[in-house]
Design a protein around this motif. Structure first.
Motif, PDB file in Angstrom:
ATOM      1  N   GLY A   1       0.691  -1.433  -0.143  1.00  0.00           N
ATOM      2  CA  GLY A   1      -0.157  -0.019   0.191  1.00  0.00           C
ATOM      3  C   GLY A   1       0.472   1.331  -0.157  1.00  0.00           C
ATOM      4  N   ALA A   2       2.104   1.339   0.476  1.00  0.00           N
ATOM      5  CA  ALA A   2       2.945   2.219   0.624  1.00  0.00           C
ATOM      6  C   ALA A   2       3.486   2.623  -0.420  1.00  0.00           C
ATOM      7  CB  ALA A   2       3.829   2.068   1.907  1.00  0.00           C
ATOM      8  N   VAL A   3       3.793   1.899  -1.004  1.00  0.00           N
ATOM      9  CA  VAL A   3       4.788   2.336  -2.668  1.00  0.00           C
ATOM     10  C   VAL A   3       3.416   1.737  -3.579  1.00  0.00           C
ATOM     11  CG1 VAL A   3       5.885   0.638  -4.652  1.00  0.00           C
ATOM     12  CG2 VAL A   3       5.969  -0.394  -1.865  1.00  0.00           C
ATOM     13  N   ARG A   4       2.201   1.790  -3.644  1.00  0.00           N
ATOM     14  CA  ARG A   4       1.308   2.032  -4.357  1.00  0.00           C
ATOM     15  C   ARG A   4       0.726   3.595  -4.012  1.00  0.00           C
ATOM     16  NH1 ARG A   4      -2.663  -0.513  -7.434  1.00  0.00           N
ATOM     17  NH2 ARG A   4      -2.951  -2.490  -5.325  1.00  0.00           N
ATOM     18  N   ALA A   5       0.732   4.038  -3.073  1.00  0.00           N
ATOM     19  CA  ALA A   5       0.123   5.300  -2.690  1.00  0.00           C
ATOM     20  C   ALA A   5       1.768   6.038  -3.297  1.00  0.00           C
ATOM     21  CB  ALA A   5       0.378   5.435  -1.431  1.00  0.00           C
ATOM     22  N   GLU A   6       2.478   5.652  -2.969  1.00  0.00           N
ATOM     23  CA  GLU A   6       4.155   6.542  -3.767  1.00  0.00           C
ATOM     24  C   GLU A   6       4.430   7.150  -4.794  1.00  0.00           C
ATOM     25  OE1 GLU A   6       9.154   6.012  -3.359  1.00  0.00           O
ATOM     26  OE2 GLU A   6       7.557   5.310  -2.083  1.00  0.00           O
ATOM     27  N   LEU A   7       3.445   5.505  -5.677  1.00  0.00           N
ATOM     28  CA  LEU A   7       4.053   5.741  -6.991  1.00  0.00           C
ATOM     29  C   LEU A   7       2.557   6.748  -8.024  1.00  0.00           C
ATOM     30  CD1 LEU A   7       4.792   2.368  -7.790  1.00  0.00           C
ATOM     31  CD2 LEU A   7       6.117   4.227  -8.322  1.00  0.00           C
TER      32      LEU A   7
ATOM     33  N   ALA B   1      -6.195   7.517  -1.478  1.00  0.00           N
ATOM     34  CA  ALA B   1      -5.931   8.491  -0.031  1.00  0.00           C
ATOM     35  C   ALA B   1      -5.870   9.748  -0.189  1.00  0.00           C
ATOM     36  CB  ALA B   1      -4.716   7.547   0.475  1.00  0.00           C
ATOM     37  N   THR B   2      -6.331  11.110   0.772  1.00  0.00           N
ATOM     38  CA  THR B   2      -6.623  12.098   0.832  1.00  0.00           C
ATOM     39  C   THR B   2      -5.364  11.928   1.644  1.00  0.00           C
ATOM     40  OG1 THR B   2      -8.311  12.664   2.028  1.00  0.00           O
ATOM     41  CG2 THR B   2      -8.435  12.336  -0.766  1.00  0.00           C
ATOM     42  N   ALA B   3      -4.871  14.261   1.813  1.00  0.00           N
ATOM     43  CA  ALA B   3      -4.119  14.181   2.466  1.00  0.00           C
ATOM     44  C   ALA B   3      -5.623  14.732   4.218  1.00  0.00           C
ATOM     45  CB  ALA B   3      -3.293  16.183   2.079  1.00  0.00           C
ATOM     46  N   SER B   4      -6.203  15.124   3.670  1.00  0.00           N
ATOM     47  CA  SER B   4      -7.618  16.120   4.371  1.00  0.00           C
ATOM     48  C   SER B   4      -7.285  14.515   5.745  1.00  0.00           C
ATOM     49  CB  SER B   4      -8.740  15.845   3.808  1.00  0.00           C
ATOM     50  OG  SER B   4      -9.204  14.759   3.389  1.00  0.00           O
TER      51      SER B   4
ATOM     52  N   GLU C   1       3.921  14.483  -0.195  1.00  0.00           N
ATOM     53  CA  GLU C   1       4.545  14.568   0.833  1.00  0.00           C
ATOM     54  C   GLU C   1       4.105  12.893   1.910  1.00  0.00           C
ATOM     55  OE1 GLU C   1       7.485  15.477   3.505  1.00  0.00           O
ATOM     56  OE2 GLU C   1       7.124  15.396   1.070  1.00  0.00           O
ATOM     57  N   VAL C   2       2.885  13.623   2.468  1.00  0.00           N
ATOM     58  CA  VAL C   2       2.350  12.242   2.993  1.00  0.00           C
ATOM     59  C   VAL C   2       2.461  10.691   2.466  1.00  0.00           C
ATOM     60  CG1 VAL C   2      -0.141  11.445   3.939  1.00  0.00           C
ATOM     61  CG2 VAL C   2       0.508  13.883   4.041  1.00  0.00           C
TER      62      VAL C   2
ATOM     63  N   ARG D   1       4.908   9.906   0.398  1.00  0.00           N
ATOM     64  CA  ARG D   1       6.793   9.744   0.725  1.00  0.00           C
ATOM     65  C   ARG D   1       6.364   8.934   2.417  1.00  0.00           C
ATOM     66  NH1 ARG D   1      10.815  11.458   2.770  1.00  0.00           N
ATOM     67  NH2 ARG D   1       9.506  13.325   3.675  1.00  0.00           N
ATOM     68  N   LEU D   2       6.033   9.972   3.065  1.00  0.00           N
ATOM     69  CA  LEU D   2       6.237   9.842   4.477  1.00  0.00           C
ATOM     70  C   LEU D   2       5.441   8.302   4.943  1.00  0.00           C
ATOM     71  CD1 LEU D   2       5.490  12.838   5.949  1.00  0.00           C
ATOM     72  CD2 LEU D   2       8.068  11.846   5.437  1.00  0.00           C
ATOM     73  N   ARG D   3       4.674   8.018   4.330  1.00  0.00           N
ATOM     74  CA  ARG D   3       4.552   6.413   3.946  1.00  0.00           C
ATOM     75  C   ARG D   3       5.053   5.777   3.955  1.00  0.00           C
ATOM     76  NH1 ARG D   3      -2.200   6.814   2.714  1.00  0.00           N
ATOM     77  NH2 ARG D   3      -2.736   8.120   4.701  1.00  0.00           N
ATOM     78  N   ALA D   4       5.518   5.842   3.245  1.00  0.00           N
ATOM     79  CA  ALA D   4       6.306   4.864   2.532  1.00  0.00           C
ATOM     80  C   ALA D   4       7.959   4.758   2.767  1.00  0.00           C
ATOM     81  CB  ALA D   4       6.900   4.886   0.346  1.00  0.00           C
ATOM     82  N   GLU D   5       7.965   5.371   3.448  1.00  0.00           N
ATOM     83  CA  GLU D   5       9.156   5.234   4.094  1.00  0.00           C
ATOM     84  C   GLU D   5       9.495   4.913   5.611  1.00  0.00           C
ATOM     85  OE1 GLU D   5      12.778   8.831   5.766  1.00  0.00           O
ATOM     86  OE2 GLU D   5      11.018   9.250   4.954  1.00  0.00           O
ATOM     87  N   ASN D   6       7.484   5.310   5.859  1.00  0.00           N
ATOM     88  CA  ASN D   6       7.941   4.377   7.298  1.00  0.00           C
ATOM     89  C   ASN D   6       8.106   2.918   7.282  1.00  0.00           C
ATOM     90  OD1 ASN D   6       6.669   4.634   9.646  1.00  0.00           O
ATOM     91  ND2 ASN D   6       4.862   4.023   9.164  1.00  0.00           N
ATOM     92  N   ALA D   7       7.046   2.347   6.042  1.00  0.00           N
ATOM     93  CA  ALA D   7       7.012   0.870   5.732  1.00  0.00           C
ATOM     94  C   ALA D   7       8.501   0.289   5.634  1.00  0.00           C
ATOM     95  CB  ALA D   7       5.488   0.678   4.416  1.00  0.00           C
TER      96      ALA D   7
END
Length: 365
Positions: free
Chosen positions: A171-177, A202-205, A270-271, A273-279
């Motif tokens: 999910g994190a890699v998908r969101a990043e791409l 996924a949205t920033a809100s 940015e959100v 990216r942070l998710r992917a980094e955390n994963a």
């Protein structure tokens, strides 16, 4: 340690239905009725992006090749036959080691399927055995599936099952791409049962609350305020004649105060990216934990080997002691045997003297 060979389906080779060139040797140890056979290694294709790893480990290839030259047997490599080519799906290090060892043939397990079937098989093969995958290897597999027009429609859980990673990582890699517009957002995804499941975008809100800035005019002065939420405080009255709220009195005459700076919400990219980094960090921690467990296991094994070595040394010392004791006993036995022989000789000598003395006495009488 000699690896255990896998079972395989022996199917026809490409090329007009003719059997591929083989050595005639067939592995009869398969317990499921399938045949594994040795074929010309040159018939196998490696140019279909079926390799799941980022790179080949040359040290592993060299170790395998040396073991092969020493006569070690390895499991069959897995290939997929699409009727026109044999695609290598699993066993890339074994394949390269076979070529490095100068062996013209290789044991294969052949399946009927396409190049894409070979890719999917390879994605899951290294999860079960073989050289440990790196974080880059795992991400390569996930990205390959997400960049595919068909596989991107699969759910994160199904992709994680194929790649041997967590669904959160997918999910994190998908969101990043998606955030970088490298793959499309998919509204519905297919799960392992073939059902279409909705996928919320996924949205920033959903992660960072938006801050509303309100403009309030009191006693001829204009103010910009960050609005509170309904749960935190009562709404600000809109009546211009309402008494000023303590602390909201207009400032003395002078230039109007500038509005307070309000931090802008983080962008979607940015959100993600942070998710992917955390994963990725979670994956790295899991890998470190697994390496630690292996190190502890190896340490325990070394302790057992050391203890066994001490026991062997003690046993060898005992053997040497017993051997020395036996040597002393043998020398004592040889000494006693010599003493006995000497006593027998003396007895015979005295017997002969006694017989001569008796004969002399008889002659005189």
């Amino acid at each position: 340690m000699t690896p255990t060979a896998r079972n395989a389906n022996a199917r026809r080779q490409p090329g007009g239905g003719d059997e591929a060139k083989t050595t005639g040797r067939v592995d009869s140890n398969a317990n499921d009725g399938a045949r594994r056979k040795f074929i010309d290694a040159g018939l196998i294709r490696l140019d279909g992006s079926t390799q799941p790893r980022c790179e080949i480990n040359e040290d592993t290839v060299a170790d395998y090749a040396e073991a092969m030259r020493d006569g070690a047997s390895f499991p069959a490599v897995v290939v997929f036959n699409d009727g026109a080519a044999l695609w290598l799906a699993d066993g890339f290090h074994r394949f390269h080691a076979t070529r490095a060892a100068g062996m013209p043939t290789i044991l294969v397990e052949e399946h009927s399927g396409t190049r894409r079937d070979a890719i999917l098989y390879g994605f899951g093969a290294n999860v079960r055995h073989g050289l440990r995958e790196t974080r880059a290897d795992k991400r390569r597999k996930v990205e390959a599936m997400l960049r595919d027009a068909e596989w991107v429609m699969w759910s994160d859980r199904e992709i994680s099952r194929k790649c041997g990673v967590s669904d959160k990582t997918v999910g994190a890699v998908r969101a990043e791409l998606v955030g970088r517009a490298e793959i499309p957002h998919v509204d519905t995804r297919t799960d392992s049962a073939g059902r279409q499941q909705p996928a919320a975008k996924a949205t920033a809100s959903s992660e960072i609350p938006m801050i509303e800035v309100r403009t309030v005019e009191r006693a001829g002065a204009v103010y910009h305020q960050a609005a509170r939420t309904a749960d935190d405080a009562p709404p600000v009255p809109d009546d211009e004649d309402a008494p000023p709220v303590p602390g909201d009195e207009p400032a003395p005459a002078g230039p109007a105060p500038s509005p307070p700076s309000v931090p802008a919400p983080a962008a979607d990219g940015e959100v993600e990216r942070l998710r992917a980094e955390n994963a990725e960090l979670r994956e790295h921690l899991d890998e470190l934990a697994s390496n630690l467990e292996e190190a502890i296991g190896e340490n325990e094994t070394l302790h057992r080997i050391t203890d066994a070595d001490d026991q062997v040394k003690a046993a060898l010392a005992e053997v040497r002691r017993v051997a020395e004791h036996n040597r002393i006993l043998e020398e004592r036995i040889r000494g006693l045997t010599g003493e006995k022989a000497e006593m027998v000789r003396l007895l015979k000598s005295w017997k002969r003297r006694a017989e001569r003395a008796e004969a002399q006495l008889a002659a005189r009488g």
